[in-house]
Design a protein around this motif. Structure first.
Motif, PDB file in Angstrom:
ATOM      1  N   MET A   3      20.036   0.632  -1.565  1.00  0.00           N
ATOM      2  CA  MET A   3      20.328   2.427  -1.902  1.00  0.00           C
ATOM      3  C   MET A   3      19.146   2.591  -2.833  1.00  0.00           C
ATOM      4  SD  MET A   3      23.407   2.103  -4.806  1.00  0.00           S
ATOM      5  CE  MET A   3      24.326   0.945  -3.670  1.00  0.00           C
ATOM      6  N   GLU A   4      18.893   4.119  -2.844  1.00  0.00           N
ATOM      7  CA  GLU A   4      18.244   4.660  -3.855  1.00  0.00           C
ATOM      8  C   GLU A   4      18.915   4.991  -5.186  1.00  0.00           C
ATOM      9  OE1 GLU A   4      16.110   8.347  -1.576  1.00  0.00           O
ATOM     10  OE2 GLU A   4      17.654   7.488  -0.519  1.00  0.00           O
ATOM     11  N   THR A   5      18.582   4.644  -6.249  1.00  0.00           N
ATOM     12  CA  THR A   5      19.337   4.879  -7.633  1.00  0.00           C
ATOM     13  C   THR A   5      19.662   6.484  -7.739  1.00  0.00           C
ATOM     14  OG1 THR A   5      17.926   2.874  -8.331  1.00  0.00           O
ATOM     15  CG2 THR A   5      19.564   3.605  -9.547  1.00  0.00           C
TER      16      THR A   5
ATOM     17  N   PHE B 277      17.442  -2.024  -5.215  1.00  0.00           N
ATOM     18  CA  PHE B 277      17.328  -0.493  -5.568  1.00  0.00           C
ATOM     19  C   PHE B 277      15.923   0.206  -5.106  1.00  0.00           C
ATOM     20  CE2 PHE B 277      20.455  -0.692  -9.264  1.00  0.00           C
ATOM     21  CZ  PHE B 277      21.522  -0.415  -8.424  1.00  0.00           C
ATOM     22  N   ASP B 278      16.062   1.189  -4.228  1.00  0.00           N
ATOM     23  CA  ASP B 278      14.670   1.740  -3.837  1.00  0.00           C
ATOM     24  C   ASP B 278      14.484   2.854  -4.953  1.00  0.00           C
ATOM     25  OD1 ASP B 278      12.512   3.409  -3.051  1.00  0.00           O
ATOM     26  OD2 ASP B 278      13.419   3.514  -0.797  1.00  0.00           O
ATOM     27  N   GLU B 279      13.344   2.636  -5.894  1.00  0.00           N
ATOM     28  CA  GLU B 279      12.820   3.222  -7.050  1.00  0.00           C
ATOM     29  C   GLU B 279      11.545   3.942  -6.526  1.00  0.00           C
ATOM     30  OE1 GLU B 279      14.068   3.697 -10.213  1.00  0.00           O
ATOM     31  OE2 GLU B 279      15.984   2.741 -10.409  1.00  0.00           O
ATOM     32  N   ILE B 280      11.219   4.168  -5.460  1.00  0.00           N
ATOM     33  CA  ILE B 280      10.125   4.986  -5.086  1.00  0.00           C
ATOM     34  C   ILE B 280       9.790   6.193  -5.444  1.00  0.00           C
ATOM     35  CG2 ILE B 280       8.833   5.480  -2.995  1.00  0.00           C
ATOM     36  CD1 ILE B 280       9.718   2.784  -1.750  1.00  0.00           C
ATOM     37  N   GLN B 281      10.947   6.917  -5.467  1.00  0.00           N
ATOM     38  CA  GLN B 281      10.810   8.439  -5.851  1.00  0.00           C
ATOM     39  C   GLN B 281      11.515   8.751  -7.195  1.00  0.00           C
ATOM     40  OE1 GLN B 281      12.260  13.100  -4.149  1.00  0.00           O
ATOM     41  NE2 GLN B 281      11.548  11.232  -2.800  1.00  0.00           N
ATOM     42  N   CYS B 282      12.622   8.153  -7.420  1.00  0.00           N
ATOM     43  CA  CYS B 282      13.196   8.313  -8.997  1.00  0.00           C
ATOM     44  C   CYS B 282      12.798   7.299 -10.114  1.00  0.00           C
ATOM     45  CB  CYS B 282      14.756   8.088  -8.819  1.00  0.00           C
ATOM     46  SG  CYS B 282      15.100   6.373  -8.355  1.00  0.00           S
TER      47      CYS B 282
ATOM     48  N   SER C  67      20.297   8.489   3.135  1.00  0.00           N
ATOM     49  CA  SER C  67      19.181   7.958   2.268  1.00  0.00           C
ATOM     50  C   SER C  67      17.907   8.111   2.871  1.00  0.00           C
ATOM     51  CB  SER C  67      19.561   6.558   2.060  1.00  0.00           C
ATOM     52  OG  SER C  67      19.656   5.820   3.420  1.00  0.00           O
ATOM     53  N   PHE C  68      16.877   8.205   2.210  1.00  0.00           N
ATOM     54  CA  PHE C  68      15.644   7.910   2.750  1.00  0.00           C
ATOM     55  C   PHE C  68      14.848   6.697   2.272  1.00  0.00           C
ATOM     56  CE2 PHE C  68      11.117   8.931   2.952  1.00  0.00           C
ATOM     57  CZ  PHE C  68      10.883   9.416   4.337  1.00  0.00           C
ATOM     58  N   HIS C  69      14.182   5.988   3.072  1.00  0.00           N
ATOM     59  CA  HIS C  69      13.387   4.714   2.588  1.00  0.00           C
ATOM     60  C   HIS C  69      12.195   4.563   3.287  1.00  0.00           C
ATOM     61  CE1 HIS C  69      17.009   3.292   0.347  1.00  0.00           C
ATOM     62  NE2 HIS C  69      17.644   3.542   1.615  1.00  0.00           N
ATOM     63  N   GLY C  70      11.555   5.510   4.098  1.00  0.00           N
ATOM     64  CA  GLY C  70      10.220   5.530   4.659  1.00  0.00           C
ATOM     65  C   GLY C  70      10.470   5.417   6.429  1.00  0.00           C
ATOM     66  N   ARG C  71       9.171   5.501   6.888  1.00  0.00           N
ATOM     67  CA  ARG C  71       8.955   5.661   8.384  1.00  0.00           C
ATOM     68  C   ARG C  71       8.630   4.582   9.466  1.00  0.00           C
ATOM     69  NH1 ARG C  71      10.770  11.121   9.733  1.00  0.00           N
ATOM     70  NH2 ARG C  71       9.970  12.480   8.127  1.00  0.00           N
TER      71      ARG C  71
ATOM     72  N   ALA D 105       6.586   2.866  -5.825  1.00  0.00           N
ATOM     73  CA  ALA D 105       5.511   3.187  -5.195  1.00  0.00           C
ATOM     74  C   ALA D 105       5.074   4.867  -5.946  1.00  0.00           C
ATOM     75  CB  ALA D 105       5.715   3.283  -3.664  1.00  0.00           C
ATOM     76  N   LYS D 106       4.774   5.773  -5.158  1.00  0.00           N
ATOM     77  CA  LYS D 106       4.609   6.892  -5.393  1.00  0.00           C
ATOM     78  C   LYS D 106       3.870   7.183  -6.946  1.00  0.00           C
ATOM     79  CE  LYS D 106       7.380   9.603  -2.380  1.00  0.00           C
ATOM     80  NZ  LYS D 106       8.554   9.149  -1.430  1.00  0.00           N
ATOM     81  N   ALA D 107       4.427   7.417  -7.731  1.00  0.00           N
ATOM     82  CA  ALA D 107       3.849   7.532  -9.399  1.00  0.00           C
ATOM     83  C   ALA D 107       3.386   6.145  -9.727  1.00  0.00           C
ATOM     84  CB  ALA D 107       4.684   8.183 -10.271  1.00  0.00           C
TER      85      ALA D 107
ATOM     86  N   GLY E 261      16.665  10.917  -3.096  1.00  0.00           N
ATOM     87  CA  GLY E 261      15.700  11.875  -3.276  1.00  0.00           C
ATOM     88  C   GLY E 261      15.681  12.977  -2.067  1.00  0.00           C
ATOM     89  N   GLU E 262      15.178  12.520  -0.936  1.00  0.00           N
ATOM     90  CA  GLU E 262      14.955  13.501   0.136  1.00  0.00           C
ATOM     91  C   GLU E 262      16.368  13.900   0.676  1.00  0.00           C
ATOM     92  OE1 GLU E 262      10.947  12.798   0.197  1.00  0.00           O
ATOM     93  OE2 GLU E 262      11.925  14.040   1.553  1.00  0.00           O
ATOM     94  N   GLY E 263      17.288  12.849   0.515  1.00  0.00           N
ATOM     95  CA  GLY E 263      18.472  13.308   1.043  1.00  0.00           C
ATOM     96  C   GLY E 263      19.261  14.504   0.325  1.00  0.00           C
TER      97      GLY E 263
ATOM     98  N   ASN F 214       0.818  -1.314  -0.045  1.00  0.00           N
ATOM     99  CA  ASN F 214      -0.042  -0.090   0.103  1.00  0.00           C
ATOM    100  C   ASN F 214       0.968   1.320   0.091  1.00  0.00           C
ATOM    101  OD1 ASN F 214      -2.641  -1.332   0.710  1.00  0.00           O
ATOM    102  ND2 ASN F 214      -1.376  -2.014   2.352  1.00  0.00           N
ATOM    103  N   SER F 215       1.999   1.122   0.218  1.00  0.00           N
ATOM    104  CA  SER F 215       2.999   2.253   0.366  1.00  0.00           C
ATOM    105  C   SER F 215       4.261   1.767   0.073  1.00  0.00           C
ATOM    106  CB  SER F 215       3.030   2.762   1.846  1.00  0.00           C
ATOM    107  OG  SER F 215       3.624   1.929   2.711  1.00  0.00           O
ATOM    108  N   GLY F 216       5.123   3.048   0.059  1.00  0.00           N
ATOM    109  CA  GLY F 216       6.610   2.806  -0.255  1.00  0.00           C
ATOM    110  C   GLY F 216       7.340   2.030   0.795  1.00  0.00           C
ATOM    111  N   ALA F 217       7.047   2.796   2.145  1.00  0.00           N
ATOM    112  CA  ALA F 217       7.733   2.030   2.927  1.00  0.00           C
ATOM    113  C   ALA F 217       7.461   0.719   3.321  1.00  0.00           C
ATOM    114  CB  ALA F 217       7.230   2.632   4.461  1.00  0.00           C
ATOM    115  N   GLU F 218       6.235   0.050   3.000  1.00  0.00           N
ATOM    116  CA  GLU F 218       5.989  -1.298   3.132  1.00  0.00           C
ATOM    117  C   GLU F 218       6.696  -2.158   1.966  1.00  0.00           C
ATOM    118  OE1 GLU F 218       1.733  -2.348   3.503  1.00  0.00           O
ATOM    119  OE2 GLU F 218       1.484  -0.096   3.479  1.00  0.00           O
TER     120      GLU F 218
HETATM  121  C1  LIG Z   1       8.906   8.453  -0.503  1.00  0.00           C
HETATM  122  C2  LIG Z   1       9.843   7.619  -0.170  1.00  0.00           C
HETATM  123  C3  LIG Z   1       9.618   6.170   0.220  1.00  0.00           C
HETATM  124  C4  LIG Z   1       8.518   6.041   1.461  1.00  0.00           C
HETATM  125  O1  LIG Z   1       7.204   5.786   0.694  1.00  0.00           O
HETATM  126  P1  LIG Z   1       5.844   5.947   1.390  1.00  0.00           P
HETATM  127  O2  LIG Z   1       4.924   5.775   0.261  1.00  0.00           O
HETATM  128  O3  LIG Z   1       5.864   7.386   2.054  1.00  0.00           O
HETATM  129  O4  LIG Z   1       5.985   4.846   2.495  1.00  0.00           O
HETATM  130  C5  LIG Z   1      10.615   5.170   0.490  1.00  0.00           C
HETATM  131  N1  LIG Z   1      11.851   5.714  -0.396  1.00  0.00           N
HETATM  132  C6  LIG Z   1      12.048   6.711  -1.260  1.00  0.00           C
HETATM  133  C7  LIG Z   1      13.095   6.818  -1.860  1.00  0.00           C
HETATM  134  C8  LIG Z   1      10.829   7.569  -1.126  1.00  0.00           C
HETATM  135  O5  LIG Z   1      11.072   8.681  -1.786  1.00  0.00           O
END
Ligand SMILES: *Cc1c(COP(=O)(O)O)cnc(C)c1O
Length: 395
Positions: free
Chosen positions: A190-192, A223-228, A138-142, A252-254, A195-197, A104-108
């Protein structure tokens, strides 16, 4: 007191204060513009943090989601549903990965990727003390697992202890990664593009060297491709620019463009040697509504040639922001690719962002000193020009 102020006060009285929110109440959107409850128009260069890639008021998307609402919203992962099957095929095709698990989300999705890596290693050697190497900044969720691999101490500290055995290396520094690898290492995550960082693209040589290291030691590359991902760099997934394919990937996201969805994907090899029935699950993940949204998103990406648009307009934005970087003595660096770019200043950017909002331009920061540009992927050169006109007034 205006109605906007009233809503602001009500929100602050009722919602948990986990965000310092901008003093605006958005009501609806049209294309690349948002409108607040007083009818004021804003050019959107945030897209809900990389979510609304296809523009607002998108009739075909809305119709696809509404049709699914009228049909059925939810069954259960104990049964098959057609939208999820179609969505799985679409995300497999875009990514070249083999197996999908919808969340349901990126963090998951990050949680799932971590579990996959631990299980894969456990099946190999039976150890229960595996380590994951993640990246600083890096940022991977909460959620607790995703937070544990997030390379920002301030986010983690009050919530210690994290899940164990996470090591942090320097992004784009292969020696710092190598120094942490040992017989317990099960994954490098890692994120490819970070983003947040602060919008730091992974360098081609770094990604390739990490890939080689993982191959040599049978360590999973995640690779965390949630934002990129999802077109933001001009490819469906940012790693496709260099052909450095991960073993496990998050998105996730888009992916849902507004309906909350996420996924983690893996190669067939990892799929055959990791999670099995009983190991992982979700109530809502991959339900028919989510599936219908994902299917429509991919349909429009193809139909509107979104990747081509990102490459063309992204290059234009890059050139224009380079000009600003050259003209402004307080700009430290311009970074990014496609429609994920950042301008780093030698001072906080909150004032610039607030001024821009006042003038009808939505921007967001990535860290204190960096303005992040994350517009809908369907923007045009004219939208970039309109953004720059306002931005220049704010600098
Ligand atoms: C936004 C983001 C997440 C977390 O996604 P959520 O849907 O907010 O849980 C994880 N990794 C990256 C790279 C993000 O940008």
């Amino acid at each position: 007191m205006g109605q906007m102020q009233e809503y602001n006060n009500e929100a602050e009285a009722a919602l948990l204060h986990t965000y310092n929110r901008y003093q605006v109440v958005f009501d609806h959107g049209e294309g690349v513009h948002l409108y607040d409850i007083e009818g004021k128009s804003y050019l959107d260069f945030v897209s809900g943090i990389g979510v609304f890639a296809l523009g607002y008021g998108n009739k075909e998307y809305n119709d696809a989601v509404k049709a699914q609402v009228d049909k059925i919203l939810h069954t259960s992962n104990y049964y098959y549903n057609v939208p999820a099957i179609e969505a799985a095929k679409a995300v497999k095709k875009a990514s070249g990965m083999d197996r999908v698990f919808f969340t349901n989300s990126g963090a998951e999705a990050v949680e799932g990727a971590i579990k996959t890596a631990r299980k894969y290693a456990y099946l190999k050697d039976g150890r229960t003390d595996h380590e994951i190497i993640a990246m600083e900044h890096s940022f991977h969720g909460r959620t607790m697992g995703a937070l544990s691999v997030t390379g920002k101490k301030a986010y983690r500290e009050a919530f210690e202890p994290m899940i164990g055995n996470i090591r942090f290396a320097e992004y784009n520094d292969i020696e710092s990664v190598k120094a942490l690898v040992n017989e317990k290492t099960c994954a490098i995550l890692m994120e490819t593009v970070q983003g947040e960082g602060g919008i730091y693209p992974g360098q081609e040589s770094f990604l390739k060297e990490v890939r080689a290291l993982c191959d040599e030691k049978d360590i999973l590359l995640i690779f965390d491709e949630i934002q990129c991902g999802m077109g933001r760099t001009g490819e469906y997934y940012a790693w496709q620019r260099y052909g450095v394919k991960p073993d496990v990937m998050t998105t996730a996201k888009a992916l849902g463009c507004g309906v909350p969805v996420g996924a983690f994907l893996m190669t067939e090899k990892v799929g055959q040697h990791s999670l099995v029935a009983g190991d992982h699950g979700t109530t809502y993940g991959g339900n028919p509504l989510a599936g219908a949204a994902i299917v429509e998103v991919f349909r429009q990406f193809e139909d509107k040639k979104v990747l081509e648009n990102v490459r063309r307009v992204g290059a234009y934005l890059y050139k224009k922001l380079d000009e600003i970087a050259a003209a402004q003595t307080d700009v430290v660096e311009h970074r990014g690719v496609g429609l994920i770019q950042g301008l780093e200043f030698d001072h906080p950017v909150a004032e610039i962002i607030n001024k821009a909002l006042d003038k009808g331009l939505v921007l967001i920061n990535a860290g204190t000193n960096i303005i992040r540009f994350l517009p809908p992927l369907v923007i045009t050169e004219a939208d970039v020009d309109a953004m720059l006109e306002i931005l220049k007034e704010c600098l």
